[in-house]
Design a protein around this motif. Sequence first.
Motif, PDB file in Angstrom:
ATOM      1  N   GLN A 117       0.822  -1.210   0.000  1.00 26.49           N
ATOM      2  CA  GLN A 117       0.000   0.000   0.000  1.00 26.49           C
ATOM      3  C   GLN A 117       0.856   1.261   0.000  1.00 26.49           C
ATOM      4  O   GLN A 117       0.593   2.215  -0.733  1.00 26.49           O
ATOM      5  CB  GLN A 117      -0.918   0.004   1.228  1.00 26.49           C
ATOM      6  N   TYR A 118       1.906   1.269   0.815  1.00 19.86           N
ATOM      7  CA  TYR A 118       2.722   2.467   0.971  1.00 19.86           C
ATOM      8  C   TYR A 118       3.691   2.686  -0.187  1.00 19.86           C
ATOM      9  O   TYR A 118       4.019   3.831  -0.507  1.00 19.86           O
ATOM     10  CB  TYR A 118       3.512   2.402   2.282  1.00 19.86           C
ATOM     11  N   TYR A 119       4.168   1.603  -0.785  1.00 21.84           N
ATOM     12  CA  TYR A 119       5.266   1.732  -1.754  1.00 21.84           C
ATOM     13  C   TYR A 119       4.994   1.110  -3.123  1.00 21.84           C
ATOM     14  O   TYR A 119       5.775   1.306  -4.049  1.00 21.84           O
ATOM     15  CB  TYR A 119       6.544   1.101  -1.171  1.00 21.84           C
ATOM     16  N   GLY A 120       3.905   0.368  -3.246  1.00 23.04           N
ATOM     17  CA  GLY A 120       3.673  -0.395  -4.472  1.00 23.04           C
ATOM     18  C   GLY A 120       3.534   0.428  -5.736  1.00 23.04           C
ATOM     19  O   GLY A 120       3.841  -0.053  -6.830  1.00 23.04           O
ATOM     20  N   ASN A 121       3.079   1.684  -5.616  1.00 21.08           N
ATOM     21  CA  ASN A 121       2.910   2.524  -6.802  1.00 21.08           C
ATOM     22  C   ASN A 121       4.224   3.101  -7.310  1.00 21.08           C
ATOM     23  O   ASN A 121       4.264   3.664  -8.414  1.00 21.08           O
ATOM     24  CB  ASN A 121       1.950   3.679  -6.505  1.00 21.08           C
ATOM     25  N   TYR A 122       5.292   2.970  -6.530  1.00 21.35           N
ATOM     26  CA  TYR A 122       6.554   3.613  -6.883  1.00 21.35           C
ATOM     27  C   TYR A 122       7.720   2.645  -7.042  1.00 21.35           C
ATOM     28  O   TYR A 122       8.734   3.002  -7.633  1.00 21.35           O
ATOM     29  CB  TYR A 122       6.918   4.644  -5.797  1.00 21.35           C
ATOM     30  N   TYR A 123       7.568   1.440  -6.487  1.00 20.17           N
ATOM     31  CA  TYR A 123       8.692   0.511  -6.469  1.00 20.17           C
ATOM     32  C   TYR A 123       8.287  -0.890  -6.906  1.00 20.17           C
ATOM     33  O   TYR A 123       7.135  -1.313  -6.727  1.00 20.17           O
ATOM     34  CB  TYR A 123       9.272   0.394  -5.053  1.00 20.17           C
ATOM     35  N   GLN A 124       9.260  -1.597  -7.414  1.00 22.70           N
ATOM     36  CA  GLN A 124       9.155  -3.046  -7.545  1.00 22.70           C
ATOM     37  C   GLN A 124       9.618  -3.620  -6.204  1.00 22.70           C
ATOM     38  O   GLN A 124      10.758  -3.400  -5.790  1.00 22.70           O
ATOM     39  CB  GLN A 124      10.037  -3.559  -8.674  1.00 22.70           C
ATOM     40  N   ILE A 125       8.738  -4.336  -5.519  1.00 18.11           N
ATOM     41  CA  ILE A 125       9.000  -4.766  -4.148  1.00 18.11           C
ATOM     42  C   ILE A 125       9.340  -6.252  -4.110  1.00 18.11           C
ATOM     43  O   ILE A 125       8.588  -7.079  -4.612  1.00 18.11           O
ATOM     44  CB  ILE A 125       7.785  -4.471  -3.251  1.00 18.11           C
ATOM     45  N   THR A 126      10.475  -6.558  -3.486  1.00 16.97           N
ATOM     46  CA  THR A 126      10.908  -7.940  -3.337  1.00 16.97           C
ATOM     47  C   THR A 126      11.117  -8.243  -1.862  1.00 16.97           C
ATOM     48  O   THR A 126      11.853  -7.526  -1.180  1.00 16.97           O
ATOM     49  CB  THR A 126      12.225  -8.204  -4.091  1.00 16.97           C
ATOM     50  N   GLU A 127      10.464  -9.284  -1.376  1.00 21.89           N
ATOM     51  CA  GLU A 127      10.695  -9.713  -0.003  1.00 21.89           C
ATOM     52  C   GLU A 127      11.927 -10.616   0.027  1.00 21.89           C
ATOM     53  O   GLU A 127      11.942 -11.678  -0.591  1.00 21.89           O
ATOM     54  CB  GLU A 127       9.489 -10.460   0.555  1.00 21.89           C
ATOM     55  N   LEU A 128      12.960 -10.185   0.747  1.00 21.07           N
ATOM     56  CA  LEU A 128      14.214 -10.922   0.800  1.00 21.07           C
ATOM     57  C   LEU A 128      14.239 -11.942   1.927  1.00 21.07           C
ATOM     58  O   LEU A 128      14.912 -12.972   1.823  1.00 21.07           O
ATOM     59  CB  LEU A 128      15.387  -9.953   0.968  1.00 21.07           C
ATOM     60  N   GLU A 129      13.530 -11.649   3.006  1.00 22.67           N
ATOM     61  CA  GLU A 129      13.534 -12.557   4.154  1.00 22.67           C
ATOM     62  C   GLU A 129      12.355 -12.258   5.055  1.00 22.67           C
ATOM     63  O   GLU A 129      11.940 -11.110   5.186  1.00 22.67           O
ATOM     64  CB  GLU A 129      14.843 -12.418   4.952  1.00 22.67           C
ATOM     65  N   SER A 130      11.817 -13.298   5.672  1.00 21.04           N
ATOM     66  CA  SER A 130      10.788 -13.163   6.693  1.00 21.04           C
ATOM     67  C   SER A 130      11.007 -14.287   7.690  1.00 21.04           C
ATOM     68  O   SER A 130      10.639 -15.429   7.439  1.00 21.04           O
ATOM     69  CB  SER A 130       9.387 -13.245   6.081  1.00 21.04           C
ATOM     70  N   GLU A 131      11.645 -13.944   8.818  1.00 20.54           N
ATOM     71  CA  GLU A 131      12.056 -14.948   9.783  1.00 20.54           C
ATOM     72  C   GLU A 131      11.621 -14.552  11.193  1.00 20.54           C
ATOM     73  O   GLU A 131      11.480 -13.374  11.496  1.00 20.54           O
ATOM     74  CB  GLU A 131      13.590 -15.114   9.755  1.00 20.54           C
ATOM     75  N   PRO A 132      11.410 -15.537  12.070  1.00 20.58           N
ATOM     76  CA  PRO A 132      11.061 -15.220  13.454  1.00 20.58           C
ATOM     77  C   PRO A 132      12.122 -14.346  14.110  1.00 20.58           C
ATOM     78  O   PRO A 132      13.310 -14.501  13.871  1.00 20.58           O
ATOM     79  CB  PRO A 132      10.987 -16.591  14.127  1.00 20.58           C
ATOM     80  N   SER A 133      11.665 -13.407  14.938  1.00 17.73           N
ATOM     81  CA  SER A 133      12.558 -12.500  15.623  1.00 17.73           C
ATOM     82  C   SER A 133      12.211 -12.484  17.103  1.00 17.73           C
ATOM     83  O   SER A 133      11.055 -12.685  17.491  1.00 17.73           O
ATOM     84  CB  SER A 133      12.434 -11.088  15.047  1.00 17.73           C
ATOM     85  N   THR A 134      13.199 -12.244  17.933  1.00 15.97           N
ATOM     86  CA  THR A 134      12.972 -12.122  19.373  1.00 15.97           C
ATOM     87  C   THR A 134      13.077 -10.670  19.828  1.00 15.97           C
ATOM     88  O   THR A 134      13.126 -10.391  21.018  1.00 15.97           O
ATOM     89  CB  THR A 134      14.008 -12.955  20.154  1.00 15.97           C
ATOM     90  N   LEU A 135      13.094  -9.740  18.891  1.00 15.34           N
ATOM     91  CA  LEU A 135      13.258  -8.335  19.230  1.00 15.34           C
ATOM     92  C   LEU A 135      12.113  -7.832  20.104  1.00 15.34           C
ATOM     93  O   LEU A 135      10.976  -7.703  19.640  1.00 15.34           O
ATOM     94  CB  LEU A 135      13.353  -7.489  17.953  1.00 15.34           C
ATOM     95  N   ASN A 136      12.406  -7.566  21.362  1.00 19.58           N
ATOM     96  CA  ASN A 136      11.439  -6.976  22.287  1.00 19.58           C
ATOM     97  C   ASN A 136      10.104  -7.723  22.312  1.00 19.58           C
ATOM     98  O   ASN A 136       9.054  -7.120  22.484  1.00 19.58           O
ATOM     99  CB  ASN A 136      11.182  -5.505  21.920  1.00 19.58           C
ATOM    100  N   ALA A 137      10.148  -9.024  22.106  1.00 22.30           N
ATOM    101  CA  ALA A 137       8.918  -9.793  22.021  1.00 22.30           C
ATOM    102  C   ALA A 137       8.524 -10.362  23.381  1.00 22.30           C
ATOM    103  O   ALA A 137       9.374 -10.782  24.160  1.00 22.30           O
ATOM    104  CB  ALA A 137       9.076 -10.921  21.012  1.00 22.30           C
ATOM    105  N   ALA A 138       7.225 -10.385  23.648  1.00 22.54           N
ATOM    106  CA  ALA A 138       6.722 -11.060  24.838  1.00 22.54           C
ATOM    107  C   ALA A 138       6.791 -12.568  24.600  1.00 22.54           C
ATOM    108  O   ALA A 138       6.805 -13.025  23.448  1.00 22.54           O
ATOM    109  CB  ALA A 138       5.288 -10.620  25.106  1.00 22.54           C
ATOM    110  N   PRO A 139       6.837 -13.362  25.675  1.00 20.43           N
ATOM    111  CA  PRO A 139       6.985 -14.817  25.511  1.00 20.43           C
ATOM    112  C   PRO A 139       5.909 -15.464  24.642  1.00 20.43           C
ATOM    113  O   PRO A 139       6.176 -16.447  23.955  1.00 20.43           O
ATOM    114  CB  PRO A 139       6.916 -15.331  26.962  1.00 20.43           C
ATOM    115  N   ASP A 140       4.693 -14.917  24.688  1.00 23.62           N
ATOM    116  CA  ASP A 140       3.593 -15.524  23.936  1.00 23.62           C
ATOM    117  C   ASP A 140       3.331 -14.830  22.600  1.00 23.62           C
ATOM    118  O   ASP A 140       2.292 -15.036  21.978  1.00 23.62           O
ATOM    119  CB  ASP A 140       2.315 -15.496  24.768  1.00 23.62           C
TER     120      ASP A 140
END
Length: 232
Positions: A196-219
């Motif tokens: 939505q934010y960038y699709g009209n201006y860029y070709q968008i490629t997802e390079l990675e989508s992996e679990p993260s522990t950044l400031n995450a609650a246990p659940d």
Amino acid sequence: MPDTKNIINKGNNMNPEFWQERWQNKRIGFNQPEVNPLLIKYFSTLDLPAGSRVFVPLCGKSIDMRWLINQGYNVVGIELVESAVQEFFIEQGISPTIIEHEHSLDAKCYKGVVSGQTIALWVADVFALTPEDIGDIDTVYDRAALIAMPTELRIQYSGQVINLSQNAAQLLLTLNYDQTKRAGPPFSISHEQVQQYYGNYYQITELESEPSTLNAAPDLTVKECVWLLNKQ
């Protein structure tokens, strides 16, 4: 639910007092003590020659900027909180020259040179500057800016970054999680919202989508996503 209270002022812009309080009280979990491994892993996908100029919006005092300099790139950043910029130069042992904005009392630029590379960090609201202020940009590295923006500001923010960078390619890092279980910032950004934010201006490629522990609650399951945005 997302906590947008105090992040936006009555003028529907970023509230500097919110972020100044976060820095003053050292509530800066977004400031990582090590270079982001995803930057190291994926920055080469931008295929930039040495000497290129990298724009880092809402840069804080991120040591990612020092890494970019060490790789032979010049850096320009924008940060709302002056103490964050001051701390960056002190911690990195760089003596800056401070230049007041020609037309605004609310903006100034800290400039320094490291190993032949320049770093220019603006103390300003990201929405208040122009392409003429920050100069030519070759790419954008957005690690913590879009995810710091509540929904009400994201369209305005993405448009401003596109304007400031003249549609330069971007390496964009986002978080994706159940926003009903944790208040932001950082806020969750869905795949659909990136489009939505960038699709009209860029070709968008997802390079990675992996679990993260950044400031995450246990659940709470958090995914950290990396996007390459190339001009269409």
